[in-house]
Every structure is written in C-alpha cells, then in structure tokens.
Design a protein around this motif. Structure first.
Motif, PDB file in Angstrom:
ATOM      1  N   MET A   1       0.917  -1.230   0.068  1.00 27.85           N
ATOM      2  CA  MET A   1      -0.102   0.126   0.110  1.00 27.85           C
ATOM      3  C   MET A   1       0.726   1.278  -0.099  1.00 27.85           C
ATOM      4  O   MET A   1       1.719   1.379   0.693  1.00 27.85           O
ATOM      5  CB  MET A   1      -0.888  -0.050   1.158  1.00 27.85           C
ATOM      6  CG  MET A   1      -2.120   1.148   1.091  1.00 27.85           C
ATOM      7  SD  MET A   1      -2.786   1.427   2.866  1.00 27.85           S
ATOM      8  CE  MET A   1      -2.733  -0.006   3.862  1.00 27.85           C
ATOM      9  N   THR A   2       0.648   2.313  -0.696  1.00 29.81           N
ATOM     10  CA  THR A   2       1.308   3.395  -1.103  1.00 29.81           C
ATOM     11  C   THR A   2       0.751   4.533  -0.147  1.00 29.81           C
ATOM     12  O   THR A   2      -0.579   4.709  -0.618  1.00 29.81           O
ATOM     13  CB  THR A   2       1.505   3.692  -2.472  1.00 29.81           C
ATOM     14  OG1 THR A   2       2.089   2.787  -3.263  1.00 29.81           O
ATOM     15  CG2 THR A   2       2.573   5.048  -2.548  1.00 29.81           C
ATOM     16  N   LEU A   3       1.235   5.289   0.848  1.00 31.41           N
ATOM     17  CA  LEU A   3       0.512   6.077   1.480  1.00 31.41           C
ATOM     18  C   LEU A   3       0.787   7.401   1.331  1.00 31.41           C
ATOM     19  O   LEU A   3       2.019   7.639   0.637  1.00 31.41           O
ATOM     20  CB  LEU A   3       0.809   5.847   3.109  1.00 31.41           C
ATOM     21  CG  LEU A   3       0.604   4.542   3.547  1.00 31.41           C
ATOM     22  CD1 LEU A   3       1.029   4.508   5.033  1.00 31.41           C
ATOM     23  CD2 LEU A   3      -0.958   4.597   3.794  1.00 31.41           C
ATOM     24  N   PRO A   4      -0.054   8.517   1.402  1.00 31.30           N
ATOM     25  CA  PRO A   4       0.751   9.734   1.326  1.00 31.30           C
ATOM     26  C   PRO A   4       1.403  10.152   2.093  1.00 31.30           C
ATOM     27  O   PRO A   4       1.691   9.499   3.040  1.00 31.30           O
ATOM     28  CB  PRO A   4      -0.699  10.570   1.847  1.00 31.30           C
ATOM     29  CG  PRO A   4      -1.850   9.561   1.563  1.00 31.30           C
ATOM     30  CD  PRO A   4      -1.396   8.326   1.922  1.00 31.30           C
ATOM     31  N   ALA A   5       2.484  11.076   1.745  1.00 30.24           N
ATOM     32  CA  ALA A   5       4.001  11.189   2.498  1.00 30.24           C
ATOM     33  C   ALA A   5       3.556  11.698   3.951  1.00 30.24           C
ATOM     34  O   ALA A   5       4.379  11.052   4.867  1.00 30.24           O
ATOM     35  CB  ALA A   5       4.694  12.481   1.635  1.00 30.24           C
ATOM     36  N   ASP A   6       2.719  12.443   4.333  1.00 31.81           N
ATOM     37  CA  ASP A   6       2.495  12.803   5.472  1.00 31.81           C
ATOM     38  C   ASP A   6       1.910  11.722   6.444  1.00 31.81           C
ATOM     39  O   ASP A   6       2.363  11.682   7.475  1.00 31.81           O
ATOM     40  CB  ASP A   6       1.486  14.271   5.660  1.00 31.81           C
ATOM     41  CG  ASP A   6       0.008  13.879   4.690  1.00 31.81           C
ATOM     42  OD1 ASP A   6      -0.011  12.830   4.123  1.00 31.81           O
ATOM     43  OD2 ASP A   6      -0.726  14.787   4.844  1.00 31.81           O
ATOM     44  N   SER A   7       0.959  11.027   5.824  1.00 28.73           N
ATOM     45  CA  SER A   7       0.565   9.770   6.521  1.00 28.73           C
ATOM     46  C   SER A   7       1.757   8.853   6.957  1.00 28.73           C
ATOM     47  O   SER A   7       1.974   8.289   7.979  1.00 28.73           O
ATOM     48  CB  SER A   7      -0.445   8.799   5.999  1.00 28.73           C
ATOM     49  OG  SER A   7      -1.655   9.763   5.551  1.00 28.73           O
ATOM     50  N   GLN A   8       2.497   8.458   5.903  1.00 25.93           N
ATOM     51  CA  GLN A   8       3.766   7.489   6.138  1.00 25.93           C
ATOM     52  C   GLN A   8       4.647   8.171   7.115  1.00 25.93           C
ATOM     53  O   GLN A   8       5.296   7.378   7.867  1.00 25.93           O
ATOM     54  CB  GLN A   8       4.355   7.362   4.857  1.00 25.93           C
ATOM     55  CG  GLN A   8       5.588   6.507   4.927  1.00 25.93           C
ATOM     56  CD  GLN A   8       5.019   4.861   5.072  1.00 25.93           C
ATOM     57  OE1 GLN A   8       4.508   4.303   4.404  1.00 25.93           O
ATOM     58  NE2 GLN A   8       5.466   4.471   6.166  1.00 25.93           N
ATOM     59  N   LYS A   9       4.883   9.508   6.894  1.00 21.79           N
ATOM     60  CA  LYS A   9       5.884  10.142   8.142  1.00 21.79           C
ATOM     61  C   LYS A   9       5.149  10.347   9.418  1.00 21.79           C
ATOM     62  O   LYS A   9       6.193   9.665  10.326  1.00 21.79           O
ATOM     63  CB  LYS A   9       6.091  11.619   7.633  1.00 21.79           C
ATOM     64  CG  LYS A   9       7.283  12.268   8.351  1.00 21.79           C
ATOM     65  CD  LYS A   9       7.274  13.691   8.150  1.00 21.79           C
ATOM     66  CE  LYS A   9       8.265  14.381   8.983  1.00 21.79           C
ATOM     67  NZ  LYS A   9       8.312  15.768   9.022  1.00 21.79           N
ATOM     68  N   ALA A  10       3.798  10.359   9.502  1.00 20.46           N
ATOM     69  CA  ALA A  10       3.691  10.039  11.044  1.00 20.46           C
ATOM     70  C   ALA A  10       3.706   8.551  11.514  1.00 20.46           C
ATOM     71  O   ALA A  10       3.990   8.480  12.717  1.00 20.46           O
ATOM     72  CB  ALA A  10       1.873  10.586  11.014  1.00 20.46           C
ATOM     73  N   ILE A  11       3.500   7.641  10.768  1.00 21.63           N
ATOM     74  CA  ILE A  11       3.653   6.529  11.102  1.00 21.63           C
ATOM     75  C   ILE A  11       5.032   6.158  11.558  1.00 21.63           C
ATOM     76  O   ILE A  11       5.200   5.456  12.366  1.00 21.63           O
ATOM     77  CB  ILE A  11       3.161   5.436  10.038  1.00 21.63           C
ATOM     78  CG1 ILE A  11       1.513   5.407   9.876  1.00 21.63           C
ATOM     79  CG2 ILE A  11       3.423   3.861  10.322  1.00 21.63           C
ATOM     80  CD1 ILE A  11       0.833   4.742   8.658  1.00 21.63           C
ATOM     81  N   ASP A  12       5.947   6.496  10.570  1.00 20.27           N
ATOM     82  CA  ASP A  12       7.525   6.077  10.680  1.00 20.27           C
ATOM     83  C   ASP A  12       7.716   7.010  12.315  1.00 20.27           C
ATOM     84  O   ASP A  12       8.494   6.189  12.910  1.00 20.27           O
ATOM     85  CB  ASP A  12       8.127   6.742   9.629  1.00 20.27           C
ATOM     86  CG  ASP A  12       7.867   6.009   8.118  1.00 20.27           C
ATOM     87  OD1 ASP A  12       7.469   4.807   8.499  1.00 20.27           O
ATOM     88  OD2 ASP A  12       8.406   6.376   7.455  1.00 20.27           O
ATOM     89  N   THR A  13       7.348   8.034  12.300  1.00 22.74           N
ATOM     90  CA  THR A  13       7.763   8.671  13.625  1.00 22.74           C
ATOM     91  C   THR A  13       7.336   8.110  14.797  1.00 22.74           C
ATOM     92  O   THR A  13       7.867   7.664  15.735  1.00 22.74           O
ATOM     93  CB  THR A  13       7.167  10.339  13.450  1.00 22.74           C
ATOM     94  OG1 THR A  13       7.481  10.770  12.382  1.00 22.74           O
ATOM     95  CG2 THR A  13       7.681  10.932  14.707  1.00 22.74           C
ATOM     96  N   TYR A  14       5.949   7.630  14.816  1.00 27.32           N
ATOM     97  CA  TYR A  14       5.303   6.662  15.886  1.00 27.32           C
ATOM     98  C   TYR A  14       6.135   5.372  16.173  1.00 27.32           C
ATOM     99  O   TYR A  14       6.542   5.264  17.394  1.00 27.32           O
ATOM    100  CB  TYR A  14       3.840   6.493  15.411  1.00 27.32           C
ATOM    101  CG  TYR A  14       3.061   5.678  16.723  1.00 27.32           C
ATOM    102  CD1 TYR A  14       2.413   6.546  17.585  1.00 27.32           C
ATOM    103  CD2 TYR A  14       3.145   4.412  17.024  1.00 27.32           C
ATOM    104  CE1 TYR A  14       1.642   6.146  18.591  1.00 27.32           C
ATOM    105  CE2 TYR A  14       2.457   4.012  17.867  1.00 27.32           C
ATOM    106  CZ  TYR A  14       1.872   4.791  18.836  1.00 27.32           C
ATOM    107  OH  TYR A  14       1.130   4.218  19.862  1.00 27.32           O
ATOM    108  N   LEU A  15       6.383   4.667  15.035  1.00 26.70           N
ATOM    109  CA  LEU A  15       6.968   3.384  15.224  1.00 26.70           C
ATOM    110  C   LEU A  15       8.514   3.522  15.766  1.00 26.70           C
ATOM    111  O   LEU A  15       9.135   2.977  16.373  1.00 26.70           O
ATOM    112  CB  LEU A  15       7.034   2.720  14.099  1.00 26.70           C
ATOM    113  CG  LEU A  15       5.628   2.287  13.560  1.00 26.70           C
ATOM    114  CD1 LEU A  15       5.748   1.649  12.272  1.00 26.70           C
ATOM    115  CD2 LEU A  15       4.891   1.403  14.497  1.00 26.70           C
ATOM    116  N   ALA A  16       9.026   4.684  15.145  1.00 23.28           N
ATOM    117  CA  ALA A  16      10.454   5.001  15.756  1.00 23.28           C
ATOM    118  C   ALA A  16      10.545   5.272  17.192  1.00 23.28           C
ATOM    119  O   ALA A  16      11.306   4.837  17.770  1.00 23.28           O
ATOM    120  CB  ALA A  16      11.168   6.065  14.835  1.00 23.28           C
ATOM    121  N   ALA A  17       9.678   6.148  17.733  1.00 24.70           N
ATOM    122  CA  ALA A  17       9.450   6.450  18.886  1.00 24.70           C
ATOM    123  C   ALA A  17       9.114   5.065  19.730  1.00 24.70           C
ATOM    124  O   ALA A  17       9.576   4.936  20.850  1.00 24.70           O
ATOM    125  CB  ALA A  17       8.418   7.494  19.116  1.00 24.70           C
TER     126      ALA A  17
END
Lengths: 202, 131
Positions: free
Chosen positions: A1-17
């Motif tokens: 699934m390709t996500l909008p950049a801002d959605s992907q960024k929010a998920i990446d930030t959450y998972l990194a934290a």
C-alpha cells in the motif's frame, strides 16, 4: 500500500518512538512488536489513508511511551523470572517498585540483601589483599569493657585487639556473601511469581 | 440543579474493573473458533459483545497471553501487502477458556438469582402487593 507522504511520516515517527521506548527488550521482541503495531495501523487505515485517519489510529493506540510501557513492564518482569543477573533482577524490581507496595518492599529488601552479601564478599576479597588489616577484632578497653571492630583496608590492625576469625573470614565471607546474594536473587524471582499481577488497561 | 449524593463515577469505576476482569476470557473466547489477528479480535469483541477495548491495551495483553502459553502466534502473508500476526489457542488456552467459562456461567447464574428482586418487573409486582 502506498501512503500519502504525511501519513507515512506520521507512522514512521510513531514506530521509531515506540522502538526507542522498547529499547530494554530483546531486539527480536522489539522487531515483533513494532511489526505487529505497523500491521495494525495499516489494517486500520486500509480504506482511508488520510493524515486525519492515521492520527486517529495512532491516538487510539496511546502515545508510543504509554504503549511501550505496557509491553516493557510485562516483559521485564516475565524475563526477570528466568533472569540470571542480580543487576537485571534489581532493574526489573525497580520497575515493579514504581507500580505497587509489594514491589517496593521486595525491591528494598533486595537492595539490602545484595548490599550485605556484596559487602561480605568484598571483605573476603580484601582479606586476600590486605590480610593484616582486614578482619574482625575483639578490642579490650582500659575499663575491661570490650567491643567488636570490623576492619578492612591497607592500614594497621587496631591496637589491644585479638582477631577472632583469622583466615576463616575467607570461607565465611565468600560463602555467606554468595549465599545471601543467591537467596536475595531467589526472593526476587519467587516474589514476582507469587505476587506480580499483570495490569490490564482499558 | 442539585447533584446526587452518590458520585456518578463510582458505578462506572466498578464497571471498568468488571470489564478488566473479563477481558482475558473474552479474548480466549474470541479465539475459540480459530485463529484471528489483532484487529480481527478487537472487531470480534465489538461485534459480539459491548466490550470496547482500547487498541493499545489489546496487543500487550495478547503478548502476555502468549508468554503464559495460552495462545500461540504466527506471521502470515496477506493480500493486503503486509504480513499479519495470527493468534490461536493452545491446548492450555482451550483448557483455561473452558474453566473460565464454567466459572463465569456458575457465577453469573448465582448473581442473577440474587439480583432477581432488583429487576424492574419484580419491583413493580412487589409494589402492587404492598397495601
């Protein structure tokens, strides 16, 4: 699934934290948890990948710190039951101490147990290094009263004193110290098994 | 407006505790008929009961059930493009679910008997009987 950049960024930030807050756990477990939470997020937003939907999904999971804390406490205490190191055990008990009175009591008793056990062990080791000045002496004062004097270090032995233990300090210190550390350790595992009640959050 | 003397949150707190206590059984029951992944379990609970579980709660709880040996998990590739972690009951989990279910049924039956006089119907009848 390709996500909008801002959605992907929010998920990446959450998972990194989340990964950062799970750092106490074994890498294999961290990987498993992060992958499962990622799968959950992707399933939740399968029909709406907007940043708003992502934010709502992440909010429902709680902050990365809260979520990690629920895993960490469970994991730390679970692993403490099969732990081999007193330091790891103390670290787990410290976490438990912050959650319950029983945890606090077990932690304090463990600290005292490890300190006394460690002290006896060190005392025996010092006897090997400075045999003259390390020992337990009975000192006789001028008025015929007497006292016990535990000495260690590189100085001279106390005056008017007779050493009580001599080289017996070695087996006593090593065996008693090791036994105390061992018993304190077992107290930790036993207490966790007996008294730890995992918390359920709703 | 005058407030009631009993704080309204006390009954809610009690209900939260009740739900907390039943969550483990609810998850084991959800898995009774076969394997499910995390979100499926949550949706199953929402559909078949009024248990609405905070999502951040379910996953650590599943992790605990796994460490207790009541469920086992496996990663399975899916059509959605990412693998999903499926949970299924172990034989110990099935045993536990049966035991808990028995206890629940017995307990709720005894409570229902105790609570019968409090139901609205019996309350109306008892009022009628009063002179």
């Amino acid at each position: 699934m390709t996500l909008p950049a801002d959605s992907q960024k929010a998920i990446d930030t959450y998972l990194a934290a989340l990964r950062k807050h799970l750092r106490d756990l074994m890498e294999e477990d961290v990987q498993d948890i992060v992958q499962e939470i990622n799968a959950h997020i992707l399933d939740k937003i399968s029909t709406d990948t907007s940043a708003v939907a992502v934010a709502a999904t992440l909010a429902a999971l709680g902050t990365p710190e809260e979520l990690a804390s629920r895993y960490r406490t469970e994991e730390l205490l679970k692993r403490a039951q099969s732990a081999r190191s007193p330091a790891y055990m103390l670290c787990s008990l410290f976490r438990w101490a912050k959650l319950s009175i029983i945890g606090l009591a077990v932690f304090l008793v463990s600290v005292v147990g490890y300190c006394i056990g460690g002290f006896l062990f060190i005392l025996a080791a010092l006897k090997l290094i400075w045999p003259r000045a390390t020992g337990l002496w009975k000192t006789v004062n001028g008025d015929s009263s007497w006292g016990l004097n535990l000495g260690f270090g590189s100085g001279d032995p106390p005056a008017n004193a007779s050493e009580l233990l001599g080289w017996w300090l070695l087996p006593i210190g090593f065996i008693l110290g090791a036994a105390l550390v061992f018993l304190t350790f077992r107290l930790g595992t036993w207490s966790i098994r007996k008294f730890w009640r995992p918390r359920v959050w709703l | 407006m005058k407030e009631t003397t009993q704080p309204p949150e006390s009954a809610e707190k009690w209900e939260v505790q009740l739900r907390k206590g039943s969550l483990e059984l609810a998850i084991l029951a959800a898995l009774w008929q076969g394997r499910l992944y995390g979100l499926e379990i949550l949706r199953h609970l929402e559909t078949h009961s009024d248990l609405i579980v905070v999502e951040g709660t379910a996953y650590p709880l599943l992790n605990r059930l796994r460490s207790l040996g009541l469920v086992e998990s496996e990663w399975v590739e899916s059509d959605s493009g990412h693998p999903r972690k499926y949970y299924r009951l172990t034989s110990a989990g099935r045993q536990r679910a049966l035991e808990m279910s028995r206890i629940w049924t017995r307990f709720s039956a005894s409570m229902n008997g105790l609570l019968a006089p409090l139901s609205p119907e019996s309350d109306t009848e008892s009022r009628k009987e009063q002179p």
